[in-house]
Scaffold this active site. Sequence first.
Site, PDB file in Angstrom:
ATOM      1  N   GLU A   1      60.416  -0.953  37.540  1.00  0.00           N
ATOM      2  CA  GLU A   1      60.997   0.242  38.514  1.00  0.00           C
ATOM      3  C   GLU A   1      62.333  -0.143  39.284  1.00  0.00           C
ATOM      4  OE1 GLU A   1      59.204   0.672  43.582  1.00  0.00           O
ATOM      5  OE2 GLU A   1      57.168  -0.561  41.570  1.00  0.00           O
TER       6      GLU A   1
ATOM      7  N   ASP B   1      63.920   1.152  42.852  1.00  0.00           N
ATOM      8  CA  ASP B   1      64.200   1.364  44.060  1.00  0.00           C
ATOM      9  C   ASP B   1      64.544   2.302  44.410  1.00  0.00           C
ATOM     10  OD1 ASP B   1      61.124   1.604  44.478  1.00  0.00           O
ATOM     11  OD2 ASP B   1      61.036  -0.681  44.683  1.00  0.00           O
TER      12      ASP B   1
ATOM     13  N   GLU C   1      64.444   3.393  49.680  1.00  0.00           N
ATOM     14  CA  GLU C   1      63.238   3.181  50.563  1.00  0.00           C
ATOM     15  C   GLU C   1      63.564   3.663  51.709  1.00  0.00           C
ATOM     16  OE1 GLU C   1      59.344   1.279  48.960  1.00  0.00           O
ATOM     17  OE2 GLU C   1      61.301  -0.173  48.032  1.00  0.00           O
TER      18      GLU C   1
ATOM     19  N   HIS D   1      62.947  -3.947  40.551  1.00  0.00           N
ATOM     20  CA  HIS D   1      61.287  -4.646  40.109  1.00  0.00           C
ATOM     21  C   HIS D   1      61.496  -4.638  38.414  1.00  0.00           C
ATOM     22  CE1 HIS D   1      59.932  -4.556  44.553  1.00  0.00           C
ATOM     23  NE2 HIS D   1      61.094  -3.090  44.305  1.00  0.00           N
TER      24      HIS D   1
END
Length: 453
Positions: free
Chosen positions: A228, A230, A233, A244
Amino acid sequence: MYSAAAIFAFALLRSVRGQQIGTYTAEDHPVLTVQQCSAGGSCTTQSKSVVLDSNWRWLHSTTGYTNCYTGNQWDATLCPDVDTCTANCALDGADYSGTYGISTSGNALTLNFVTHGANTNVGSRVYLLDDENTYHLFNMKNQEFTFDVDVSNLPCGLNGALYFVQMDGDGGKARFPTNAAGAAYGTGYCDTQCPQDLKFIDGQANMLNWTGTSANSGTGFYGTCCNEMDVWEANSLSAAFTPHVCSGITGQTRCSGTACGEGDERYDGVCDKDGCDFNSWRMGDETFYGPSMTVDTTSKFSVVTQFLTSDNTTTGDLVEIRRIYVQNGQVIQNSATDFPGIAAYNSITDDFCNAQKTLFGDTNSFETRGGLAEMGDAFEAGMVLVMSIWDDYAVNMLWLDSDYPTDGDPCQPGISRGPCATTSGVPATVEAESGISVVYSNIKFGPIGSTFA
């Protein structure tokens, strides 16, 4: 390294149809235009669309309209066991605007947080489609991704998220014969938290050991894991970008037990749940991002994310993730870390991640699971774009915008992550507020330096 048998308790798939398609509501994907750019800044507009995640959809019997799932529980008659439930239940189409508060206009996607219709809907998650049955797969190595965002209506406790995950392009339809719905109905989600709240994983009902956790959701025995990135956010008070990674898996993979990394086994799972985050406030600059600050969240701005490789090609190792903002015609370089004992980093590199983890006293599960090189490998395999709005029943989003953990000393580096009170973000409170929304628009992607002036 775990053995496959110890990590993933895959059940044998029987020759039954499951995760089927209902016909009560027509599925009409909202059109969203994006731009693909080339070196020199020439951009071509492409007509894409978005699809709602399957977990938000009405799930009912294949022979009628009886709910397979009501509130936070499965129907005992339709779903006495996994195989029967899988065969009995169908996903239906979505009324995007009326039920879920999702709308598009040209290059803009608006996600409303709470929508009051026949039932009340909270939050949403959508994916970018290449065509009606296939997610668009991105390889961002040696590329940049730019979008505009309006977070002015996102208070403490909310998260407007734009990110990439390593889902199957068809939503798992080819790999799992019991998944008849596929990407057209938003199936196949995964991320590094290995979420166990999905009603279907690998085309099978995730009802084993299902436990209700809130009014509308719960958790099952299995989780679903993958890499993942991101990109964004954020709410109007705080923002972070975070890679991640997972080790020992490639693409969406079902987990159980220790491999999911739940609770006290957080750092024993296959995925890095903490990630290596760059949050300007958490990194020591409390004047950079927020209302009337350097990046002024009371109005729209552009977010540019650059993914640099070791040899400036789309196949080299990912070595750096840079962030730039553009607002009112002004190019704003990312803030730099501002703590004694750490260099003034303003981008994510493996050196930054190691220094940050040491300074904060955090477990460096990002490094042990492969770091930026692993993130780059996931991009090279292809990742799906996700856009969402959500609140946090676990810890009220304090990890993003407040002091967390709440028993830590906020004067210690890494504890304070934003200006919100530790009492903020309670779901019952934020869900009762009106006017909460996020708007993503003007998505562009292409070689470094091609998507903004």
